[in-house]
Design an enzyme around this catalytic site. Structure first.
Site, PDB file in Angstrom:
ATOM      1  N   GLU A 129       0.826  -1.210   0.000  1.00  0.00           N
ATOM      2  CA  GLU A 129       0.000   0.000   0.000  1.00  0.00           C
ATOM      3  C   GLU A 129       0.863   1.263   0.000  1.00  0.00           C
ATOM      4  O   GLU A 129       0.509   2.265  -0.609  1.00  0.00           O
ATOM      5  CB  GLU A 129      -0.931  -0.002   1.218  1.00  0.00           C
ATOM      6  CG  GLU A 129      -1.974  -1.109   1.217  1.00  0.00           C
ATOM      7  CD  GLU A 129      -3.035  -0.901   0.155  1.00  0.00           C
ATOM      8  OE1 GLU A 129      -4.164  -0.551   0.485  1.00  0.00           O
ATOM      9  OE2 GLU A 129      -2.709  -1.094  -1.042  1.00  0.00           O
ATOM     10  N   THR A 182      -5.678   7.025  -5.373  1.00  0.00           N
ATOM     11  CA  THR A 182      -5.691   7.272  -3.939  1.00  0.00           C
ATOM     12  C   THR A 182      -4.805   8.454  -3.578  1.00  0.00           C
ATOM     13  O   THR A 182      -5.159   9.291  -2.745  1.00  0.00           O
ATOM     14  CB  THR A 182      -5.223   6.016  -3.180  1.00  0.00           C
ATOM     15  OG1 THR A 182      -6.079   4.919  -3.513  1.00  0.00           O
ATOM     16  CG2 THR A 182      -5.280   6.232  -1.679  1.00  0.00           C
TER      17      THR A 182
END
Length: 308
Positions: A129, A182
């Protein structure tokens, strides 16, 4: 065992009020991955099917997550080959990078004889991530690995707990075929919030946790409110306010932006209500001229599953 195949589920992060701390796993969509031990040292991404993603091990979230695991295992040069079958569209807001990261570390851990617990695997998957969006957040990878609802109590030190999943809770997700990165979605967020907003958000998070354990669907509905992130990010999603209003009218308990978007999730009590919500989503989006996909799923309480 030298080869293993796993199914890594899509996830909904933030769950309205729980920005960066609450997430849930879905039964579908999900990615499949085949992971093999090899005699050739190092990690190789053999192929990525279904998406245009890097095969360079330094640039793929799956290999970066596995490298973190192998480093901790004291075998940084172990031979690992990964083949990824993507069914979760990158940039969808339903945990594409998390599925790759989570599936890879669960598979490699199994091939090594499971030296790490599931909660320990979350930390390794978080490194994927970090590569994907610049932030090692856990609200997607935790439910992907542990299943159900998860809560990140703290990042320093990392402290994750699983929450109760009511048996009749279903999730409906619409994914507009537009990309919201994101990293971009984080850049538009305010760095400071009003104390009154923070207090309201904390109340909703606490109530959400209580409602899940009590299986109080009315309280779940009242708690699905985000007064900090959603007002800003919702401008990136076509017809967001209309979609949210009409889904509630169709029987949804409530919902919001899935992850950083553009997907939107709604929670419902029972499959019948969840499918009515899906029909409503279709009715809202069909006239817009935007391609989209809709998923109806139970909350997945198993997380990453070994399928072969």
């Amino acid at each position: 065992m030298e080869s293993i195949k796993v199914y890594a589920p899509g996830t909904v992060a933030n769950v309205a009020c729980g920005f960066d701390v609450i997430g849930l796993a879905m039964d579908a969509p999900g990615d499949e991955m085949v992971v093999r031990r090899t005699s050739q040292p190092g990690i190789r991404i053999k192929a990525v099917h279904g998406a245009d993603l890097p095969t360079d091990p330094a640039k793929n979230v799956a290999s970066v997550a596995v490298q973190a695991l192998l480093q901790k295992y004291d075998q940084p040069d172990a031979g690992i080959e990964i083949e990824i079958f993507k069914h979760i569209h990158p940039g969808s807001g339903i945990g594409s990078s998390a599925a790759s990261s989570a599936g890879a570390v669960v598979a490699v851990n199994h091939l090594l004889g499971e030296p790490f617990t599931k909660k320990q695997l979350v930390r390794f998957a978080m490194e994927g991530e970090r590569l994907a969006c610049g932030s090692a957040h856990a609200d997607n990878v935790a439910p992907a690995i542990l299943g159900g609802f998860t809560l990140v109590r703290s990042y320093r030190p990392l402290d994750i707990t699983t929450l109760h999943t009511p048996a009749e809770l279903w999730v409906t997700v619409i994914h507009p075929q537009i990309e919201v990165k994101t990293s971009d979605a984080r850049e538009i967020l305010k760095q400071k919030v009003l104390m009154t907003d923070a207090i309201r958000q904390w109340g909703n998070v606490g109530a959400m946790v209580a409602a899940l354990y009590q299986e109080d669907y009315d309280l779940i509905s009242r708690s699905l409110e985000d007064v900090i992130v959603e007002p800003i990010r919702s401008i990136l999603i076509p017809a967001f306010q209309e979609l949210k209003l009409r889904c509630r009218e169709a029987g949804a308990l409530g919902g919001g932006i899935s992850g950083s978007g553009p997907s939107v999730f709604m929670l419902s009590k029972g499959e019948a209500n969840a499918r009515k919500v899906a029909e409503t989503m279709n009715n809202v989006y069909a006239p817009l001229g935007v391609d989209y996909k809709i998923y109806v799923s139970r909350v997945n309480t198993a997380g990453v599953k070994i399928i072969d």
